[in-house]
Scaffold this motif. Structure first.
Motif, short mmCIF file in Angstrom:
data_model
loop_
_atom_site.label_atom_id
_atom_site.label_comp_id
_atom_site.label_asym_id
_atom_site.label_seq_id
_atom_site.Cartn_x
_atom_site.Cartn_y
_atom_site.Cartn_z
N MET A 257 0.82 -1.18 0.00
CA MET A 257 0.00 0.00 0.00
C MET A 257 0.87 1.26 0.00
O MET A 257 0.56 2.20 -0.70
CB MET A 257 -0.93 0.00 1.21
N HIS A 258 1.94 1.28 0.80
CA HIS A 258 2.73 2.51 0.88
C HIS A 258 3.35 2.87 -0.47
O HIS A 258 3.50 4.05 -0.78
CB HIS A 258 3.79 2.42 1.98
N GLU A 259 3.67 1.85 -1.29
CA GLU A 259 4.25 2.14 -2.61
C GLU A 259 3.25 2.91 -3.47
O GLU A 259 3.62 3.86 -4.16
CB GLU A 259 4.66 0.85 -3.34
N VAL A 260 1.99 2.49 -3.42
CA VAL A 260 0.94 3.15 -4.21
C VAL A 260 0.73 4.58 -3.71
O VAL A 260 0.69 5.53 -4.49
CB VAL A 260 -0.37 2.35 -4.17
N VAL A 261 0.62 4.72 -2.40
CA VAL A 261 0.40 6.04 -1.81
C VAL A 261 1.57 6.97 -2.15
O VAL A 261 1.36 8.12 -2.54
CB VAL A 261 0.22 5.91 -0.28
N GLN A 262 2.78 6.46 -2.01
CA GLN A 262 3.95 7.31 -2.24
C GLN A 262 4.22 7.58 -3.72
O GLN A 262 4.94 8.51 -4.04
CB GLN A 262 5.18 6.72 -1.53
N VAL B 270 3.45 6.20 6.35
CA VAL B 270 2.59 5.04 6.55
C VAL B 270 3.13 4.21 7.71
O VAL B 270 4.33 3.97 7.80
CB VAL B 270 2.55 4.16 5.27
N VAL B 271 2.22 3.81 8.61
CA VAL B 271 2.57 2.87 9.67
C VAL B 271 1.64 1.67 9.53
O VAL B 271 0.42 1.82 9.58
CB VAL B 271 2.41 3.48 11.08
N TYR B 272 2.22 0.50 9.34
CA TYR B 272 1.46 -0.74 9.32
C TYR B 272 1.41 -1.30 10.74
O TYR B 272 2.41 -1.23 11.46
CB TYR B 272 2.14 -1.78 8.43
N VAL B 273 0.26 -1.86 11.12
CA VAL B 273 0.13 -2.47 12.43
C VAL B 273 -0.34 -3.91 12.23
O VAL B 273 -1.34 -4.15 11.55
CB VAL B 273 -0.90 -1.71 13.32
N ASP C 236 7.11 8.68 15.89
CA ASP C 236 8.23 9.07 15.03
C ASP C 236 7.83 9.24 13.57
O ASP C 236 8.57 9.86 12.80
CB ASP C 236 9.35 8.04 15.11
N THR C 237 6.70 8.67 13.19
CA THR C 237 6.30 8.70 11.78
C THR C 237 5.29 9.80 11.48
O THR C 237 5.38 10.46 10.45
CB THR C 237 5.73 7.33 11.36
N PHE C 238 4.32 9.99 12.36
CA PHE C 238 3.24 10.95 12.10
C PHE C 238 3.37 12.21 12.94
O PHE C 238 3.80 12.17 14.09
CB PHE C 238 1.88 10.33 12.42
N ASP C 239 2.92 13.29 12.35
CA ASP C 239 2.71 14.54 13.07
C ASP C 239 1.20 14.59 13.31
O ASP C 239 0.43 14.88 12.39
CB ASP C 239 3.17 15.72 12.22
N LEU C 240 0.78 14.28 14.53
CA LEU C 240 -0.66 14.18 14.82
C LEU C 240 -1.34 15.54 14.91
O LEU C 240 -2.52 15.62 15.25
CB LEU C 240 -0.91 13.36 16.08
N ARG C 241 -0.64 16.59 14.55
CA ARG C 241 -1.29 17.90 14.40
C ARG C 241 -1.84 18.05 12.99
O ARG C 241 -2.58 18.98 12.70
CB ARG C 241 -0.31 19.02 14.70
#
Length: 182
Positions: free
Chosen positions: A1-6, A14-17, A60-65
């Protein structure tokens, strides 16, 4: 998914869980990101939103603002309790700023009950708690959010291309919806 988004937006993060050790091994091998973006993997359980929200990978990945898209594609049907699903969604969406999005898909038996219920029984017989949900239940998962057109529909009816539009509703077993946090 991240490849398509990017490919569309190279700066995307992108963070996968997941909590499957096999997925973790594959994720480590595949998580290459566009230089402008970031991609991470978090070994966590979806039903423990606190661990997800407090994780170093998320911080570390997202800026939640800034708005975030929470993508729950083909996961909530593995959680049999609607209350647990709603609680997890509410807790994951709570710290996200206005403009954040929730994308969700889940199995339904609304159009082919015999076929889907047989599949659900097969999953359950193998220890996998698959649950098919009706449209009203799925719509409820978006409470407090603004559903985008066309609302909760079968996946092939959500802004279909020509190929998807040609499918019969009896061929698709997933509801989908996307909503924005006001």
């Amino acid at each position: 998914m991240h490849e398509v988004v990017q490919q569309v937006a190279p700066e995307s993060r992108v963070v996968y869980v997941d909590n499957d050790p096999i997925v973790l091994v594959h994720a480590r091998a595949l998580l290459t990101s566009a230089p402008e973006g970031r991609t991470a993997y978090l070994d966590a359980d979806f039903t423990d939103p606190g661990a997800i929200l407090e994780s170093e990978q998320l911080r570390d990945t997202f800026d939640l603002r800034r708005p975030v898209a929470l993508s729950l594609i083909a996961i909530v049907h593995f959680i049999p309790d609607d209350g647990v699903v709603q609680t997890v969604i509410d807790q994951l969406m709570a710290p996200l700023p206005p403009g954040s999005m929730l994308a969700l898909t889940t199995t339904t038996a609304d159009f082919t009950p015999d076929e889907v219920n047989a599949g659900v029984a097969s999953y359950r017989a193998n220890g996998i708690p698959l649950t098919a949900r009706d449209r009203g239940t799925v719509e409820g998962f978006f409470k407090g959010l603004d559903l985008l057109d066309p609302g909760v529909v079968l996946a092939h009816r959500w802004h279909p291309d020509e190929e998807a539009a040609a499918l019969s509703d009896r061929q698709v077993y997933m509801y989908s919806g996307v909503a924005r946090k006001p």
